[in-house]
Write an enzyme that holds these catalytic residues in place. Structure first.
Site, PDB file in Angstrom:
ATOM      1  N   ASP A   1       0.848  -1.189   0.000  1.00  0.00           N
ATOM      2  CA  ASP A   1       0.000   0.000   0.000  1.00  0.00           C
ATOM      3  C   ASP A   1       0.884   1.239   0.000  1.00  0.00           C
ATOM      4  O   ASP A   1       1.044   1.919   1.012  1.00  0.00           O
ATOM      5  CB  ASP A   1      -0.955   0.002   1.187  1.00  0.00           C
ATOM      6  CG  ASP A   1      -2.147   0.908   0.920  1.00  0.00           C
ATOM      7  OD1 ASP A   1      -2.176   1.551  -0.148  1.00  0.00           O
ATOM      8  OD2 ASP A   1      -3.046   0.970   1.769  1.00  0.00           O
TER       9      ASP A   1
ATOM     10  N   CYS B   1       0.374   4.871   1.710  1.00  0.00           N
ATOM     11  CA  CYS B   1      -0.758   4.875   2.628  1.00  0.00           C
ATOM     12  C   CYS B   1      -0.470   5.963   3.666  1.00  0.00           C
ATOM     13  O   CYS B   1       0.687   6.146   4.056  1.00  0.00           O
ATOM     14  CB  CYS B   1      -0.856   3.516   3.301  1.00  0.00           C
ATOM     15  SG  CYS B   1      -2.239   3.398   4.425  1.00  0.00           S
TER      16      CYS B   1
ATOM     17  N   ASN C   1      -7.864  -1.689   7.336  1.00  0.00           N
ATOM     18  CA  ASN C   1      -7.777  -0.699   8.421  1.00  0.00           C
ATOM     19  C   ASN C   1      -7.965   0.735   7.921  1.00  0.00           C
ATOM     20  O   ASN C   1      -7.648   1.680   8.625  1.00  0.00           O
ATOM     21  CB  ASN C   1      -6.446  -0.853   9.181  1.00  0.00           C
ATOM     22  CG  ASN C   1      -5.246  -0.600   8.297  1.00  0.00           C
ATOM     23  OD1 ASN C   1      -5.382  -0.353   7.103  1.00  0.00           O
ATOM     24  ND2 ASN C   1      -4.062  -0.675   8.870  1.00  0.00           N
ATOM     25  N   HIS C   2      -8.458   0.890   6.703  1.00  0.00           N
ATOM     26  CA  HIS C   2      -8.664   2.240   6.168  1.00  0.00           C
ATOM     27  C   HIS C   2     -10.002   2.808   6.642  1.00  0.00           C
ATOM     28  O   HIS C   2     -10.968   2.074   6.795  1.00  0.00           O
ATOM     29  CB  HIS C   2      -8.586   2.215   4.641  1.00  0.00           C
ATOM     30  CG  HIS C   2      -7.212   1.871   4.157  1.00  0.00           C
ATOM     31  ND1 HIS C   2      -6.952   1.377   2.911  1.00  0.00           N
ATOM     32  CD2 HIS C   2      -6.015   1.930   4.786  1.00  0.00           C
ATOM     33  CE1 HIS C   2      -5.654   1.167   2.783  1.00  0.00           C
ATOM     34  NE2 HIS C   2      -5.064   1.490   3.911  1.00  0.00           N
TER      35      HIS C   2
ATOM     36  N   HIS D   1      -7.756   7.959   6.364  1.00  0.00           N
ATOM     37  CA  HIS D   1      -6.625   7.030   6.319  1.00  0.00           C
ATOM     38  C   HIS D   1      -6.811   6.107   5.122  1.00  0.00           C
ATOM     39  O   HIS D   1      -7.728   5.287   5.103  1.00  0.00           O
ATOM     40  CB  HIS D   1      -6.596   6.192   7.622  1.00  0.00           C
ATOM     41  CG  HIS D   1      -5.524   5.138   7.630  1.00  0.00           C
ATOM     42  ND1 HIS D   1      -5.688   3.898   8.210  1.00  0.00           N
ATOM     43  CD2 HIS D   1      -4.277   5.131   7.121  1.00  0.00           C
ATOM     44  CE1 HIS D   1      -4.595   3.189   8.070  1.00  0.00           C
ATOM     45  NE2 HIS D   1      -3.714   3.911   7.414  1.00  0.00           N
TER      46      HIS D   1
ATOM     47  N   HIS E   1       2.830   7.015   5.335  1.00  0.00           N
ATOM     48  CA  HIS E   1       3.656   6.171   6.209  1.00  0.00           C
ATOM     49  C   HIS E   1       4.171   4.875   5.556  1.00  0.00           C
ATOM     50  O   HIS E   1       4.683   4.010   6.257  1.00  0.00           O
ATOM     51  CB  HIS E   1       2.969   5.914   7.562  1.00  0.00           C
ATOM     52  CG  HIS E   1       1.533   5.507   7.497  1.00  0.00           C
ATOM     53  ND1 HIS E   1       0.552   6.113   8.236  1.00  0.00           N
ATOM     54  CD2 HIS E   1       0.920   4.555   6.794  1.00  0.00           C
ATOM     55  CE1 HIS E   1      -0.613   5.545   7.985  1.00  0.00           C
ATOM     56  NE2 HIS E   1      -0.412   4.586   7.116  1.00  0.00           N
TER      57      HIS E   1
ATOM     58  N   GLY F   1      -5.475   5.833  15.352  1.00  0.00           N
ATOM     59  CA  GLY F   1      -5.774   4.756  16.288  1.00  0.00           C
ATOM     60  C   GLY F   1      -6.544   3.676  15.564  1.00  0.00           C
ATOM     61  O   GLY F   1      -6.608   3.657  14.342  1.00  0.00           O
TER      62      GLY F   1
ATOM     63  N   HIS G   1       3.322   5.018  13.440  1.00  0.00           N
ATOM     64  CA  HIS G   1       2.245   5.383  12.514  1.00  0.00           C
ATOM     65  C   HIS G   1       0.865   5.011  13.030  1.00  0.00           C
ATOM     66  O   HIS G   1      -0.137   5.435  12.488  1.00  0.00           O
ATOM     67  CB  HIS G   1       2.477   4.758  11.150  1.00  0.00           C
ATOM     68  CG  HIS G   1       1.973   3.355  10.992  1.00  0.00           C
ATOM     69  ND1 HIS G   1       2.293   2.339  11.852  1.00  0.00           N
ATOM     70  CD2 HIS G   1       1.150   2.810  10.059  1.00  0.00           C
ATOM     71  CE1 HIS G   1       1.698   1.237  11.446  1.00  0.00           C
ATOM     72  NE2 HIS G   1       1.001   1.480  10.374  1.00  0.00           N
ATOM     73  N   GLY G   2       0.789   4.191  14.048  1.00  0.00           N
ATOM     74  CA  GLY G   2      -0.534   3.798  14.533  1.00  0.00           C
ATOM     75  C   GLY G   2      -0.383   2.880  15.721  1.00  0.00           C
ATOM     76  O   GLY G   2       0.689   2.800  16.321  1.00  0.00           O
TER      77      GLY G   2
END
Lengths: 476, 144
Positions: free
Chosen positions: A95, A98, A202-203, A234, A324, A374, A399-400
């Site tokens: 990705d 991203c 997770n987007h 995101h 990221h 998050g 990044h998360g």
């Protein structure tokens, strides 16, 4: 993992000294608890990265590091082209670019509260999310070329956004050095109906309340106040980036022997920066960065349209846009000398500190906003770059949250509908086309993002500015 | 007594960020087919998918592991570009070249409730081998 495998340099810095084929040390930033909880695969992967040709200083893992592909997710490594340095398709990931973009709304939670459901519906209707969703933009050959070279600037020229958006995007919205000729017909085909779509996994697009301020001065510059409403997006380069990653990974695996590169893991597939294949990949990868920047720009436009249906006349300005999953050519000081290095950040955010020449004037004194997403239902954070981050890990931060549990485990443990109802009781509205997708993204399937961010702050990778709480989450 | 199934089947295995797919079958071709069903199962329940559309697929690679990754990536491409989900497959492998037919149907967001989109097959945990009981195994982690 076992902390005795490391030399502890300070409270948050854990070093593995070079051994075997490692060319440089590997360093993980974490506290003892986060390190203990990390998968042993992170150790294996970060020490593998340290064996790659031309790596400079050290291979780094951020506090959110977890088992990835070749590189750990949360991995940072810089390569010197003059020392046989490489670029790794696995080190950037599928990705490409991203990232996270955060928008100011000018609204407060009190103003939003009566319209929450209506806004959730408007956003869900307007921003295509999830598998099988298509955008409303269809790219012909000419438009594709323009998008791959122009990024967010191209999107702006098509009427998606405002001129002042550009200075709030890394690279000013347009990645230099993109080579559309290096992007295959298949990668283009995968993208032609996907512009302006969120994707899945997770987007997300999230409406958030500023819940806490840690640094008043910087928060003032970032225009963040408690109870303000912001919107974070995101997502990445969609099918185009995935296809470029797929194709170059295979090509780099098959060419490794030709370049005398010994791969400890095929997923670390790479090619010398100065080789035809390395240059070809850089051209395609930079085009994919532009695709991601254009995509987030179009989603911003759609978000503005959706919000305007509920709050007419409102203006949504950018806080910032960070990527990221990238490899970028940057200047860094090595042994007192300025060097041009190719910095891979796989699941790591760039965190340029105060005074960095690439920052817009507004952020010259504060350092850049570092946007940390998050998981659904948990806090996100805004940090700022620091001077010392340059020495710590080439100006990089986490990044998360990072997953703590696999998707299989998560979908066994939770039911999507129950989670949605539970989050609704906490005042968080979830909209998603897939309840199983929701279950796989359950908040407890992720590490505690607060602990990750605290360590990033204590390690000097970036400094905490504000905490954001979710109000509405549109999940892909 | 060995309780392991001796017929072709598929399973998922754990990866912290994503998910692993594994096909286990008496022949290499069937192991590839089963792993591809495991991939569909990452997105939706394969029982919900019809097989009314046939797509021809060919790919080649210098070894069976690279061939497996190429096979899965060909399917990911077809799923992405044509908005399809696949229920079953017929795979033939000859001298490093795979030719196959994938049978599926267009994604119906209401009916299939697709959980995730597959970005691509990775080399992580990539293995294609024959077990002591002669069953073939084909597996890798896919990025979602």
């Amino acid at each position: 993992m076992d902390t005795s495998q490391f030399i502890q340099q300070d409270e948050t810095c854990w070093e593995i000294q070079p051994k075997g084929n490692m060319r440089v040390p590997a360093i993980i930033y974490a506290d003892a608890q986060l390190l203990q909880d990390m998968d042993q695969k992170v150790y294996e992967q970060i020490t593998n990265v340290a064996t790659l040709p031309g790596i400079v200083e050290a291979a780094y893992a951020m506090p959110d590091a977890h088992w990835g592909y070749g590189f750990p997710i949360g991995g940072v490594a810089a390569f010197d082209p003059d020392q046989g340095g490489v670029v790794s398709a696995g080190g950037v990931g599928f990705d490409i670019s991203c990232g996270v973009r955060t928008l100011h709304t000018g609204l407060t939670i009190d103003q939003l509260q009566p319209h929450k459901q209506a806004l959730a519906d408007a956003l869900y209707r307007t921003v295509p999310a999830g598998v099988g969703s298509k955008g409303h933009i269809h790219l012909n050959h000419k438009a594709m070329h323009g998008m791959l070279t122009g990024g967010a600037q191209w999107a702006l020229d098509q009427g998606y956004g405002e001129q002042q958006d550009l200075e709030r995007i890394e690279e000013h919205g347009c990645m230099a050095g993109a080579e559309p000729r290096c992007v295959s017909p298949r990668a283009r085909e995968r993208q032609k109906d996907e512009m302006g779509t969120l994707g899945s996994g997770n987007h997300y697009l999230e409406v958030q309340r500023v819940a806490e301020i840690f640094d008043r001065n910087v928060a003032k510059t970032f225009a963040l106040r408690v109870d303000d409403i912001v919107i974070s997006i995101h997502c990445g380069s969609r099918g185009l980036g995935h296809q470029i990653g797929t194709e170059f990974l295979k090509e780099m695996v098959m060419s490794a022997a030709q370049y005398q590169i010994v791969l400890p893991d095929r997923e670390l597939a790479c090619a010398p920066l100065n080789s035809p294949l390395g240059k070809h990949y850089l051209g395609a990868m930079r085009a994919a960065i532009n695709c991601a920047l254009a995509n987030r720009q179009i989603i911003t436009h759609l978000t503005r349209q959706a919000v305007a249906t509920i709050f007419p006349g409102i203006h949504l300005g950018l806080l910032y846009d960070v990527s990221h999953n990238t490899c970028k050519l940057e200047q860094h000081m090595i042994d007192g000398q300025r060097k041009s290095l190719f910095v891979h950040r796989k699941g790591a955010t760039r965190a340029f500190g105060p005074g960095h020449p690439d920052l817009p004037p507004l952020f010259k004194e504060t350092g850049q906003p570092v946007l940390i997403g998050g998981s659904m239902g948990t806090s996100s954070y805004v940090l700022c770059g620091t001077q010392e981050s340059e020495q710590r890990a080439f100006s990089s931060a986490c990044h998360g949250a990072g997953r703590a549990m696999s998707r299989t485990q998560a979908s066994k443990q939770w039911q999507g509908r129950t989670l949605v109802d539970k989050l609704a009781e906490q005042g968080i509205i979830i909209r998603s086309p897939s309840m199983r997708g929701v279950a796989e993204e359950a908040p407890l399937a992720y590490k505690d993002v607060g602990a990750v961010v605290d360590v990033a702050d204590r390690a000097g990778l970036a400094r905490k500015v504000a905490r954001l709480e979710p109000v509405i989450c549109i999940k892909g | 007594m060995n309780s392991k199934p001796t017929t072709a089947h598929w399973e998922h295995f754990e990866h912290q960020a994503d998910i692993g797919i594994r096909g286990i079958a008496p022949t290499l071709e069937q192991a590839f087919e089963q792993a591809a069903i495991a991939m569909t199962a990452v997105v939706t329940d394969p029982d919900l998918v019809l097989d009314s559309t046939a797509v021809a697929i060919t790919c080649a690679a210098p070894d069976t592991e690279l061939l497996f990754v190429s096979w899965i990536n060909e399917l990911v491409y077809e799923m992405s570009v044509h908005g399809l989900l696949f229920k079953r497959y017929q795979v033939f492998i000859n001298n490093g070249t795979l030719s196959a037919t994938a049978f599926g149907v267009a994604v119906d967001r209401k009916k299939h409730q697709p959980a995730v989109e597959i970005k691509g097959a990775t080399f992580t945990e990539l293995r294609v081998y024959q077990q002591a009981d002669n069953m073939w195994v084909a597996q890798c982690v896919i990025d979602v």
